[in-house]
Write a protein that holds these residues in place. Structure first.
Motif, mmCIF file in Angstrom:
data_model
loop_
_atom_site.group_PDB
_atom_site.id
_atom_site.type_symbol
_atom_site.label_atom_id
_atom_site.label_comp_id
_atom_site.label_asym_id
_atom_site.label_seq_id
_atom_site.Cartn_x
_atom_site.Cartn_y
_atom_site.Cartn_z
ATOM 1 N N GLN A 183 6.485 -10.629 4.065
ATOM 2 C CA GLN A 183 5.958 -9.469 3.356
ATOM 3 C C GLN A 183 4.428 -9.511 3.326
ATOM 4 O O GLN A 183 3.822 -10.583 3.260
ATOM 5 C CB GLN A 183 6.511 -9.424 1.942
ATOM 6 N N PRO A 232 1.129 -7.882 1.357
ATOM 7 C CA PRO A 232 0.534 -7.066 0.301
ATOM 8 C C PRO A 232 -0.582 -6.178 0.868
ATOM 9 O O PRO A 232 -1.362 -6.619 1.712
ATOM 10 C CB PRO A 232 -0.043 -8.089 -0.676
ATOM 11 N N PHE A 245 -3.737 -3.422 -0.295
ATOM 12 C CA PHE A 245 -4.613 -2.901 -1.339
ATOM 13 C C PHE A 245 -5.603 -1.950 -0.692
ATOM 14 O O PHE A 245 -5.846 -2.005 0.510
ATOM 15 C CB PHE A 245 -5.423 -4.024 -2.013
ATOM 16 N N TRP A 255 -3.788 -1.285 -5.956
ATOM 17 C CA TRP A 255 -2.544 -1.736 -5.342
ATOM 18 C C TRP A 255 -1.889 -0.583 -4.607
ATOM 19 O O TRP A 255 -1.713 0.504 -5.148
ATOM 20 C CB TRP A 255 -1.609 -2.283 -6.424
ATOM 21 N N LEU A 292 3.838 -3.340 -1.085
ATOM 22 C CA LEU A 292 4.201 -4.540 -0.348
ATOM 23 C C LEU A 292 4.982 -4.120 0.894
ATOM 24 O O LEU A 292 6.108 -3.607 0.788
ATOM 25 C CB LEU A 292 5.063 -5.450 -1.235
#
Length: 160
Positions: A125, A127, A129, A135, A138
């Motif tokens: 996975q 992340p 941003f 945010w 994911l």
């Protein structure tokens, strides 16, 4: 004890260490010339090497890394008692090939226009941003990053 002058090619398995009296020591792992005919689980031969020649000692202690392929020339001392290591006093050292630089399994940041993604070797996975720190989400894997960014741009009007 039997001695002879020879040249041996092999790999260094550990960082060479300083020895007594301005020497350097290391173990050289050698595969026999007929290694293709041996069973896969046949053990390699390990030769304990030492050198007192200042240029060789310097090279061993400052430049040689585990995985380097070396050709060492010197005096080979066969042990008189089985089970004792073979010893080689090195007079000439030649680096045939250097080991690859190890890649650490750490996180890497990458930028996709106004987006920042975090790759971690231990996880599939990813992340995501914005460059401002908001945010986004994911991504299940690296292939899903573009889809996640596309959805975010449609929802937020391209406002990163």
């Amino acid at each position: 004890m039997d001695t002879k002058h020879c040249a041996v090619d092999g790999w260094v398995d550990a960082i060479p260490a300083p020895g007594p009296g301005r020497t350097a020591t290391f173990d050289l792992t050698v595969r026999p010339a007929d290694a293709d005919t041996l069973p896969e689980d046949a053990p390699d031969t390990v030769i304990s090497c030492t050198s007192a020649a200042a240029p060789i000692v310097h090279e061993l202690l400052h430049a040689i890394q585990p995985g380097d392929l070396l050709r060492v020339t010197g005096t080979l001392l066969q042990p008189s008692v089985p089970g004792q290591p073979t010893r080689l006093t090195v007079d000439v050292l030649e680096v045939l090939d250097t080991a690859l630089i190890p890649v650490l399994g750490e996180m890497v940041l990458d930028r996709y226009a106004d987006y920042i993604v975090v790759f971690d070797a231990d996880h599939d996975q990813v992340p995501v941003f914005t460059a401002n720190g908001r945010w986004v989400g994911l991504a299940d894997n690296a292939d899903a990053i573009a889809t996640l960014i596309d959805i975010d741009e449609r929802v937020h009007g391209g406002d990163a």
